[in-house]
Design a protein around this motif. Sequence first.
Motif, PDB file in Angstrom:
ATOM      1  N   ASP A 177    -123.026  -4.917 -72.602  1.00 25.11           N
ATOM      2  CA  ASP A 177    -122.868  -5.308 -74.013  1.00 25.11           C
ATOM      3  C   ASP A 177    -122.643  -4.079 -74.895  1.00 25.11           C
ATOM      4  O   ASP A 177    -123.260  -3.906 -75.946  1.00 25.11           O
ATOM      5  CB  ASP A 177    -124.046  -6.168 -74.502  1.00 25.11           C
ATOM      6  CG  ASP A 177    -125.410  -5.512 -74.276  1.00 25.11           C
ATOM      7  OD1 ASP A 177    -125.460  -4.387 -73.711  1.00 25.11           O
ATOM      8  OD2 ASP A 177    -126.426  -6.114 -74.680  1.00 25.11           O
ATOM      9  N   LEU A 178    -121.686  -3.264 -74.476  1.00 30.84           N
ATOM     10  CA  LEU A 178    -121.371  -2.009 -75.179  1.00 30.84           C
ATOM     11  C   LEU A 178    -121.085  -2.169 -76.681  1.00 30.84           C
ATOM     12  O   LEU A 178    -121.408  -1.253 -77.454  1.00 30.84           O
ATOM     13  CB  LEU A 178    -120.189  -1.317 -74.474  1.00 30.84           C
ATOM     14  CG  LEU A 178    -119.763   0.052 -74.990  1.00 30.84           C
ATOM     15  CD1 LEU A 178    -120.883   1.075 -74.867  1.00 30.84           C
ATOM     16  CD2 LEU A 178    -118.519   0.548 -74.224  1.00 30.84           C
TER      17      LEU A 178
ATOM     18  N   GLY B  37    -127.862   3.173 -73.502  1.00 32.62           N
ATOM     19  CA  GLY B  37    -128.070   2.591 -74.832  1.00 32.62           C
ATOM     20  C   GLY B  37    -129.326   3.094 -75.521  1.00 32.62           C
ATOM     21  O   GLY B  37    -129.421   3.082 -76.746  1.00 32.62           O
ATOM     22  N   LEU B  38    -130.292   3.562 -74.718  1.00 35.64           N
ATOM     23  CA  LEU B  38    -131.534   4.109 -75.296  1.00 35.64           C
ATOM     24  C   LEU B  38    -131.279   5.445 -75.986  1.00 35.64           C
ATOM     25  O   LEU B  38    -132.105   5.897 -76.772  1.00 35.64           O
ATOM     26  CB  LEU B  38    -132.590   4.285 -74.197  1.00 35.64           C
ATOM     27  CG  LEU B  38    -133.113   3.001 -73.558  1.00 35.64           C
ATOM     28  CD1 LEU B  38    -133.944   3.323 -72.317  1.00 35.64           C
ATOM     29  CD2 LEU B  38    -133.935   2.199 -74.556  1.00 35.64           C
ATOM     30  N   ARG B  39    -130.155   6.084 -75.677  1.00 29.24           N
ATOM     31  CA  ARG B  39    -129.808   7.367 -76.295  1.00 29.24           C
ATOM     32  C   ARG B  39    -128.805   7.168 -77.437  1.00 29.24           C
ATOM     33  O   ARG B  39    -128.271   8.141 -77.957  1.00 29.24           O
ATOM     34  CB  ARG B  39    -129.214   8.320 -75.239  1.00 29.24           C
ATOM     35  CG  ARG B  39    -130.072   8.526 -73.992  1.00 29.24           C
ATOM     36  CD  ARG B  39    -129.569   9.673 -73.101  1.00 29.24           C
ATOM     37  NE  ARG B  39    -128.223   9.490 -72.603  1.00 29.24           N
ATOM     38  CZ  ARG B  39    -127.905   8.877 -71.459  1.00 29.24           C
ATOM     39  NH1 ARG B  39    -128.845   8.381 -70.677  1.00 29.24           N
ATOM     40  NH2 ARG B  39    -126.651   8.751 -71.088  1.00 29.24           N
ATOM     41  N   LYS B  40    -128.529   5.916 -77.791  1.00 29.06           N
ATOM     42  CA  LYS B  40    -127.532   5.603 -78.803  1.00 29.06           C
ATOM     43  C   LYS B  40    -128.206   4.922 -80.007  1.00 29.06           C
ATOM     44  O   LYS B  40    -129.368   4.514 -79.914  1.00 29.06           O
ATOM     45  CB  LYS B  40    -126.459   4.677 -78.183  1.00 29.06           C
ATOM     46  CG  LYS B  40    -125.725   5.318 -77.008  1.00 29.06           C
ATOM     47  CD  LYS B  40    -124.908   6.499 -77.459  1.00 29.06           C
ATOM     48  CE  LYS B  40    -124.443   7.495 -76.420  1.00 29.06           C
ATOM     49  NZ  LYS B  40    -124.397   7.221 -75.039  1.00 29.06           N
ATOM     50  N   PRO B  41    -127.490   4.796 -81.144  1.00 30.62           N
ATOM     51  CA  PRO B  41    -128.135   4.220 -82.335  1.00 30.62           C
ATOM     52  C   PRO B  41    -128.843   2.884 -82.069  1.00 30.62           C
ATOM     53  O   PRO B  41    -129.896   2.628 -82.649  1.00 30.62           O
ATOM     54  CB  PRO B  41    -126.967   4.058 -83.314  1.00 30.62           C
ATOM     55  CG  PRO B  41    -126.031   5.168 -82.947  1.00 30.62           C
ATOM     56  CD  PRO B  41    -126.122   5.288 -81.440  1.00 30.62           C
TER      57      PRO B  41
ATOM     58  N   TYR C  93    -128.527  -1.396 -72.162  1.00 32.38           N
ATOM     59  CA  TYR C  93    -127.415  -2.332 -71.941  1.00 32.38           C
ATOM     60  C   TYR C  93    -127.665  -3.016 -70.598  1.00 32.38           C
ATOM     61  O   TYR C  93    -127.831  -2.294 -69.613  1.00 32.38           O
ATOM     62  CB  TYR C  93    -126.078  -1.599 -71.809  1.00 32.38           C
ATOM     63  CG  TYR C  93    -125.642  -0.684 -72.930  1.00 32.38           C
ATOM     64  CD1 TYR C  93    -125.317  -1.174 -74.196  1.00 32.38           C
ATOM     65  CD2 TYR C  93    -125.481   0.681 -72.689  1.00 32.38           C
ATOM     66  CE1 TYR C  93    -124.854  -0.306 -75.184  1.00 32.38           C
ATOM     67  CE2 TYR C  93    -125.022   1.535 -73.676  1.00 32.38           C
ATOM     68  CZ  TYR C  93    -124.710   1.037 -74.922  1.00 32.38           C
ATOM     69  OH  TYR C  93    -124.242   1.895 -75.896  1.00 32.38           O
ATOM     70  N   PRO C  94    -127.682  -4.331 -70.448  1.00 34.05           N
ATOM     71  CA  PRO C  94    -127.555  -5.298 -71.522  1.00 34.05           C
ATOM     72  C   PRO C  94    -128.921  -5.648 -72.089  1.00 34.05           C
ATOM     73  O   PRO C  94    -129.947  -5.231 -71.553  1.00 34.05           O
ATOM     74  CB  PRO C  94    -126.959  -6.509 -70.792  1.00 34.05           C
ATOM     75  CG  PRO C  94    -127.633  -6.482 -69.454  1.00 34.05           C
ATOM     76  CD  PRO C  94    -127.792  -5.011 -69.127  1.00 34.05           C
ATOM     77  N   SER C  95    -128.922  -6.466 -73.134  1.00 30.50           N
ATOM     78  CA  SER C  95    -130.162  -6.963 -73.731  1.00 30.50           C
ATOM     79  C   SER C  95    -130.886  -7.873 -72.744  1.00 30.50           C
ATOM     80  O   SER C  95    -130.286  -8.372 -71.781  1.00 30.50           O
ATOM     81  CB  SER C  95    -129.841  -7.770 -74.984  1.00 30.50           C
ATOM     82  OG  SER C  95    -129.085  -8.916 -74.621  1.00 30.50           O
ATOM     83  N   SER C  96    -132.153  -8.106 -73.022  1.00 26.49           N
ATOM     84  CA  SER C  96    -132.913  -8.990 -72.141  1.00 26.49           C
ATOM     85  C   SER C  96    -132.328 -10.401 -72.154  1.00 26.49           C
ATOM     86  O   SER C  96    -132.297 -11.070 -71.121  1.00 26.49           O
ATOM     87  CB  SER C  96    -134.386  -8.929 -72.527  1.00 26.49           C
ATOM     88  OG  SER C  96    -134.861 -10.124 -72.998  1.00 26.49           O
TER      89      SER C  96
END
Length: 263
Positions: free
Chosen positions: A155-156, A193-197, A202-205
């Motif tokens: 889910d980029l 994704g944890l290093r991004k805003p 990725y992906p969400s739960s």
Amino acid sequence: MLADYHVHTPLCKHAEGLPSEYVAQAIRKGLGEICFTDHVPAPSGYDAENRMRLAQFPEYRAMVRAAAPDGILVRFGIEADYAPAELKFLRRWLPEQDFDLVLGSVHFIGDWGFDNPLNLSVWNRVDVTQVWRDYFKLVMELADSRLFDALAHPDLPKKFGHRPPEALLREIVPPALDRLAAADMAIEVSTAGLRKPVNEIYPSSLILRLAREREIPVTLGSDAHSPEEVGFAFDRATALARECGYTEFATYCKRQRSPAPLA
Ligand code: ZN
Ligand code: FE
Ligand code: FE
Ligand code: ZN
């Protein structure tokens, strides 16, 4: 032992560190495997500033092959961007290579590199829900091409925090997951994704649960662009996967998948 199945090399022009340093970090982190997945070359000139030239591909393979000490499995893979204009090249070229893993990813909608911070302002003038619809339509085409083993950062489009409400996600995402399942593909649980805003895997739960319902396997990846990122936050990736019902992750050798325990 876990496996980091998404790491880069400086050949893509936006990563740093030698492959041997990535491998050394993987060993320090207690991983059993690491798979290099640098950005695929594109002779068309597509996104040329973020990938090796085709003429550098032998160097990429040699670098990865040379970085294989005892005590860890080093796999040879590629992150292949799916874009309609690249399909002809990918169809011819990907099957000719001796990859262990081909990650498929979508970074462009039309000519907009939607995850590139340089293009962030475009998000202010688009319909976010339509972007997600367009993105997952490309994911469906990616799956239908049967060229890829696993979908990278599923889910980029949420990278900078743009996301439709859950009710719409439940409408937009499942048809794409159905096509990934039909293609016998895995999806990546990516700690990038944890290093991004967005500050979220990725992906969400929500999406990972929908994938689990369809028995879609998962790979684990840090998307490391420097050695210290190898295995980044894998405790959180495995915790999320377990919460969503997974007990195994997928490993690949010569593009054949084998399950490994998450515990
Ligand atoms: Zn990259
Ligand atoms: Fe990517
Ligand atoms: Fe990557
Ligand atoms: Zn990537």
